[in-house]
Scaffold this active site. Sequence first.
Site, PDB file in Angstrom:
ATOM      1  N   GLU A  36       0.842  -1.205   0.000  1.00  0.00           N
ATOM      2  CA  GLU A  36       0.000   0.000   0.000  1.00  0.00           C
ATOM      3  C   GLU A  36       0.870   1.245   0.000  1.00  0.00           C
ATOM      4  OE1 GLU A  36      -3.127  -0.012  -1.190  1.00  0.00           O
ATOM      5  OE2 GLU A  36      -3.591  -1.472   0.367  1.00  0.00           O
ATOM      6  N   ASP A  39       2.969   2.236  -4.787  1.00  0.00           N
ATOM      7  CA  ASP A  39       2.882   2.308  -6.246  1.00  0.00           C
ATOM      8  C   ASP A  39       3.548   3.580  -6.774  1.00  0.00           C
ATOM      9  OD1 ASP A  39       0.868   3.802  -5.031  1.00  0.00           O
ATOM     10  OD2 ASP A  39      -0.602   3.448  -6.616  1.00  0.00           O
ATOM     11  N   GLY A 126     -13.435   1.086  -2.173  1.00  0.00           N
ATOM     12  CA  GLY A 126     -12.019   0.823  -2.425  1.00  0.00           C
ATOM     13  C   GLY A 126     -11.779  -0.444  -3.218  1.00  0.00           C
ATOM     14  N   SER A 128     -12.405  -0.547  -6.539  1.00  0.00           N
ATOM     15  CA  SER A 128     -12.121  -0.083  -7.900  1.00  0.00           C
ATOM     16  C   SER A 128     -13.215  -0.360  -8.918  1.00  0.00           C
ATOM     17  CB  SER A 128     -10.787  -0.652  -8.390  1.00  0.00           C
ATOM     18  OG  SER A 128      -9.759  -0.120  -7.629  1.00  0.00           O
ATOM     19  N   SER A 130     -14.491   1.963 -10.558  1.00  0.00           N
ATOM     20  CA  SER A 130     -14.178   2.873 -11.678  1.00  0.00           C
ATOM     21  C   SER A 130     -13.263   2.189 -12.700  1.00  0.00           C
ATOM     22  CB  SER A 130     -13.528   4.163 -11.164  1.00  0.00           C
ATOM     23  OG  SER A 130     -12.383   3.873 -10.396  1.00  0.00           O
ATOM     24  N   ASP A 174      -5.067  -0.515 -10.328  1.00  0.00           N
ATOM     25  CA  ASP A 174      -6.477  -0.928 -10.368  1.00  0.00           C
ATOM     26  C   ASP A 174      -6.864  -1.465 -11.742  1.00  0.00           C
ATOM     27  OD1 ASP A 174      -6.392   0.083  -7.849  1.00  0.00           O
ATOM     28  OD2 ASP A 174      -7.671   1.808  -8.236  1.00  0.00           O
ATOM     29  N   TYR A 224      -3.205  12.290   0.936  1.00  0.00           N
ATOM     30  CA  TYR A 224      -2.444  11.584  -0.107  1.00  0.00           C
ATOM     31  C   TYR A 224      -1.401  12.523  -0.724  1.00  0.00           C
ATOM     32  CZ  TYR A 224      -1.804   9.123  -4.605  1.00  0.00           C
ATOM     33  OH  TYR A 224      -1.277   8.498  -5.706  1.00  0.00           O
TER      34      TYR A 224
END
Length: 389
Positions: A36, A39, A126, A128, A130, A174, A224
């Site tokens: 986590e 990336d 969470g 994904s 999308s 994702d 973030y």
Amino acid sequence: MKKKLVNQVKQYFESAFATAPQHVFLSPGRINVIGEHVDYNDGFVLPAAINKYICFGISASGSSKCTLIAKDLDETYTFDLNDELKPTDVMWVNYILGVIHQLKDRSKNLKGVNIAFSSTIPMGSGLSSSAALECGIAYAFNHMFGLGLSKEDIALIGQKSEHTFVGVNCGIMDQFASVFGKKRSVIKLDCNTLEYEYHKADFKEYSLLLLNSNVKHTHLTSGYNVRRQEVEKGLAILKEAYPGVKTFRDCNEEQVKAQREKLGETIYNRCLFVVQEIQRVLDAVDALEASDFAKLGALMFATHDGLSKEYEVSCEEIDFLVDAVRNNEDVLGSRMMGGGFGGCSINLVRKGTEDALIAKVSREYKDKFGISLEPYKIKIAKGTTLYKD
């Protein structure tokens, strides 16, 4: 469950367009077992597609006109392929338009379509949805109009759609997991090079259980962005101290610890988490290969503690869910999954104990926060595909 979703979409399509769909496609959501916030820090991730899907019924419309129907929202959107495609104020439409916009640039063979879709991927959890929407549309157009796209092309088109039409600067994980997913396998993905390997994920007497906290704190985006700035500053200091270091992947824990004073406490904590998490992914792959699930579970708990204490992207609700199962002999591991500040915990649980665990944690969670927990029992599944009866 999959069959039921497919049948619902077929019936809905038929009632909307007075004919059966020519094609049915399934595009899955995803989990990330471990890895986590690495990336964007030159690490590896360990995602997998899961058996929760968006199902699309699609037929050629016979003209340049496209009609999109989101069954779950009971919303319809119509546009003409010959028009210039631009983002709209209807968010779900933008994920699709962003994909078709790129496909128009690549090919003159596109024709109008009628699409109806429905999903078993919980929105905003969470998992994904999308990416599943973007990749499902790209995959369907590729199949119907012979565009010659590779799986990697489809994943990158999905990611770019999110960047350009939705305005979310997401990584590639994702979309990659949604397209490349393979039954009973996780994907070790290098987010820099897109090199990947499959590793078996047969959990034997254990299963994966997601517990959705049903909270999403608003500082996800700001938190973030701040984390990204902090680790960039930290990496610059580490590069200065060690000329051989180009990325966090070249760095070890001892080197970070030696620079603690120069980094300052906050940035030190962020960098320590990143270096440890990159190593945890590699250790998790070894644990999976050896079917050492106790080791994998311990790594999951360690990741959560790092996300909560060093990286500070967890929240009270998710910490509670992890702590609620920490000393349960039927749970090998648990951690926050995703960007943080809400969402799901992912748990490695002894098969047959899930219902009792769900009942206990749901009760405790409701007592503490007054919020209902949503559990999802999941299996690792294959990626985006044409459905065949």
